[in-house]
Design an enzyme around this catalytic site. Sequence first.
Site, mmCIF file in Angstrom:
data_model
loop_
_atom_site.group_PDB
_atom_site.id
_atom_site.type_symbol
_atom_site.label_atom_id
_atom_site.label_comp_id
_atom_site.label_asym_id
_atom_site.label_seq_id
_atom_site.Cartn_x
_atom_site.Cartn_y
_atom_site.Cartn_z
ATOM 1 N NE ARG A 268 5.996 -0.555 10.219
ATOM 2 C CZ ARG A 268 4.874 -0.528 9.502
ATOM 3 N NH1 ARG A 268 4.828 0.143 8.369
ATOM 4 N NH2 ARG A 268 3.805 -1.165 9.912
ATOM 5 N NE ARG B 274 7.760 -2.626 6.392
ATOM 6 C CZ ARG B 274 6.448 -2.457 6.504
ATOM 7 N NH1 ARG B 274 5.782 -1.849 5.551
ATOM 8 N NH2 ARG B 274 5.808 -2.916 7.557
ATOM 9 N NE ARG C 182 -4.773 -1.382 9.816
ATOM 10 C CZ ARG C 182 -3.644 -0.970 9.315
ATOM 11 N NH1 ARG C 182 -3.558 0.186 8.736
ATOM 12 N NH2 ARG C 182 -2.603 -1.745 9.390
ATOM 13 N NE ARG D 118 1.887 -5.021 11.092
ATOM 14 C CZ ARG D 118 2.948 -4.792 10.321
ATOM 15 N NH1 ARG D 118 4.149 -5.233 10.680
ATOM 16 N NH2 ARG D 118 2.812 -4.121 9.207
ATOM 17 C CE LYS E 106 -2.092 -1.251 3.849
ATOM 18 N NZ LYS E 106 -1.342 -2.520 4.082
HETATM 19 P P1 AP5 Z 1 4.909 -1.642 1.881
HETATM 20 O O1 AP5 Z 1 4.630 -0.833 0.662
HETATM 21 O O2 AP5 Z 1 5.576 -0.970 3.024
HETATM 22 O O3 AP5 Z 1 3.576 -2.417 2.355
HETATM 23 P P2 AP5 Z 1 2.325 -1.892 3.170
HETATM 24 O O4 AP5 Z 1 1.122 -2.572 2.626
HETATM 25 O O5 AP5 Z 1 2.315 -0.395 3.180
HETATM 26 O O6 AP5 Z 1 2.672 -2.503 4.564
HETATM 27 P P3 AP5 Z 1 2.491 -1.957 6.051
HETATM 28 O O7 AP5 Z 1 3.202 -2.917 6.932
HETATM 29 O O8 AP5 Z 1 2.926 -0.521 6.147
HETATM 30 O O9 AP5 Z 1 0.963 -2.067 6.233
HETATM 31 P P4 AP5 Z 1 0.196 -2.064 7.537
HETATM 32 O O10 AP5 Z 1 -1.166 -1.801 7.014
HETATM 33 O O11 AP5 Z 1 0.352 -3.242 8.397
HETATM 34 O O12 AP5 Z 1 0.913 -0.907 8.377
HETATM 35 P P5 AP5 Z 1 0.457 0.543 8.855
HETATM 36 O O13 AP5 Z 1 1.661 1.361 8.916
HETATM 37 O O14 AP5 Z 1 -0.734 1.019 8.119
HETATM 38 O O15 AP5 Z 1 5.787 -2.914 1.422
HETATM 39 C C1 AP5 Z 1 6.286 -3.831 2.362
HETATM 40 C C2 AP5 Z 1 7.691 -4.300 1.946
HETATM 41 O O16 AP5 Z 1 7.585 -5.014 0.709
HETATM 42 C C3 AP5 Z 1 8.684 -3.166 1.695
HETATM 43 O O17 AP5 Z 1 9.941 -3.580 2.106
HETATM 44 C C4 AP5 Z 1 8.655 -2.976 0.165
HETATM 45 O O18 AP5 Z 1 9.884 -2.479 -0.329
HETATM 46 C C5 AP5 Z 1 8.381 -4.407 -0.301
HETATM 47 N N1 AP5 Z 1 7.580 -4.464 -1.518
HETATM 48 C C6 AP5 Z 1 6.504 -3.700 -1.862
HETATM 49 N N2 AP5 Z 1 6.011 -4.091 -3.070
HETATM 50 C C7 AP5 Z 1 6.777 -5.132 -3.475
HETATM 51 C C8 AP5 Z 1 6.769 -5.962 -4.633
HETATM 52 N N3 AP5 Z 1 5.862 -5.815 -5.614
HETATM 53 N N4 AP5 Z 1 7.692 -6.940 -4.718
HETATM 54 C C9 AP5 Z 1 8.623 -7.119 -3.731
HETATM 55 N N5 AP5 Z 1 8.690 -6.348 -2.619
HETATM 56 C C10 AP5 Z 1 7.771 -5.368 -2.497
HETATM 57 O O19 AP5 Z 1 -0.071 0.215 10.352
HETATM 58 C C11 AP5 Z 1 0.817 -0.132 11.386
HETATM 59 C C12 AP5 Z 1 0.050 -0.186 12.699
HETATM 60 O O20 AP5 Z 1 -0.504 1.117 12.986
HETATM 61 C C13 AP5 Z 1 -1.164 -1.129 12.735
HETATM 62 O O21 AP5 Z 1 -0.785 -2.453 13.044
HETATM 63 C C14 AP5 Z 1 -2.016 -0.476 13.829
HETATM 64 O O22 AP5 Z 1 -1.513 -0.790 15.104
HETATM 65 C C15 AP5 Z 1 -1.792 1.006 13.588
HETATM 66 N N6 AP5 Z 1 -2.792 1.591 12.679
HETATM 67 C C16 AP5 Z 1 -2.553 2.114 11.456
HETATM 68 N N7 AP5 Z 1 -3.692 2.552 10.909
HETATM 69 C C17 AP5 Z 1 -4.670 2.282 11.819
HETATM 70 C C18 AP5 Z 1 -6.070 2.504 11.815
HETATM 71 N N8 AP5 Z 1 -6.692 3.050 10.771
HETATM 72 N N9 AP5 Z 1 -6.775 2.101 12.894
HETATM 73 C C19 AP5 Z 1 -6.166 1.539 13.958
HETATM 74 N N10 AP5 Z 1 -4.837 1.291 14.020
HETATM 75 C C20 AP5 Z 1 -4.092 1.680 12.951
#
Ligand code: AP5
Length: 212
Positions: free
Chosen positions: A160, A127, A88, A171, A13
């Site tokens: 992270r 990552r 979410r 997660r 994402k």
């Molecule tokens: P990346 O692009 O970073 O993936 P992502 O989907 O953004 O992953 P996240 O871990 O950031 O998602 P998440 O939803 O768990 O985390 P968030 O920060 O929102 O790619 C991942 C890796 O793969 C990278 O190394 C990249 O280089 C690689 N990659 C990408 N595409 C690729 C490809 N095609 N091929 C190979 N490699 C590739 O949330 C974190 C925490 O915050 C949650 O657990 C929760 O506690 C809290 N939180 C956030 N939002 C909320 C909410 N709305 N409500 C409540 N809690 C929340």
Amino acid sequence: MRLILLGPPGSGKGTQGDLLVGRYGLPRISTGDMLREAASEGSELGIKAKQYMDAGELVPDELVFGIVRERLSRVDAGNGFFLDGFPRNTAQAEELDVVFAEIGHEIEAAVLLDVPREEVLRRLTGRRMCPVCHTAYHMVYHQPANDCVCDHDGAKLSQRDDDSEEVVSERLRVYEEQTKPLVDYYKSRGILVKIDGTGPVEEIFDRITKAL
Ligand code: AP5
């Protein structure tokens, strides 16, 4: 353009969101980035949120609603945005509907990045992040030009806190239980765009822009 990026942790994402920012010049609004920033600043919200994030749980809705409302009201979000990590769960999706009704706009699409579990595990455990500009790298798939420093600002990359294998499993469990139901939520409204999220980053981006 007002889009939601949906998908499990590690589905890309943030990576695809950044490419969309480059293409369309609209902001990516990531609740994860905002919460991590609040945590690193040591604000009251950040300290509370970090406990949930480190355990792989969702931060309580009432803490997240405030920062999302504030962010969406800023001038740069006036012409559109890419929402990454929000909503979410069903309560957040309903809250977003209320916000959109208030500002007189509609969500145009919810883009689901479809990636199997084994692949997201590989992506998350490899990552590394830039703490300054939040660019995501991967130790195999997307290496920085120089060992462990960001290509853009030279900051030292780090893992992270929630990318350990144990927290990633939690997660993914939370995603299945609380976030995946949103796929049907947006499907029933006819705005779900499902994208094969496997393969090279540029090919996935191409699929997204063609589908949009
Ligand atoms: P990346 O692009 O970073 O993936 P992502 O989907 O953004 O992953 P996240 O871990 O950031 O998602 P998440 O939803 O768990 O985390 P968030 O920060 O929102 O790619 C991942 C890796 O793969 C990278 O190394 C990249 O280089 C690689 N990659 C990408 N595409 C690729 C490809 N095609 N091929 C190979 N490699 C590739 O949330 C974190 C925490 O915050 C949650 O657990 C929760 O506690 C809290 N939180 C956030 N939002 C909320 C909410 N709305 N409500 C409540 N809690 C929340």
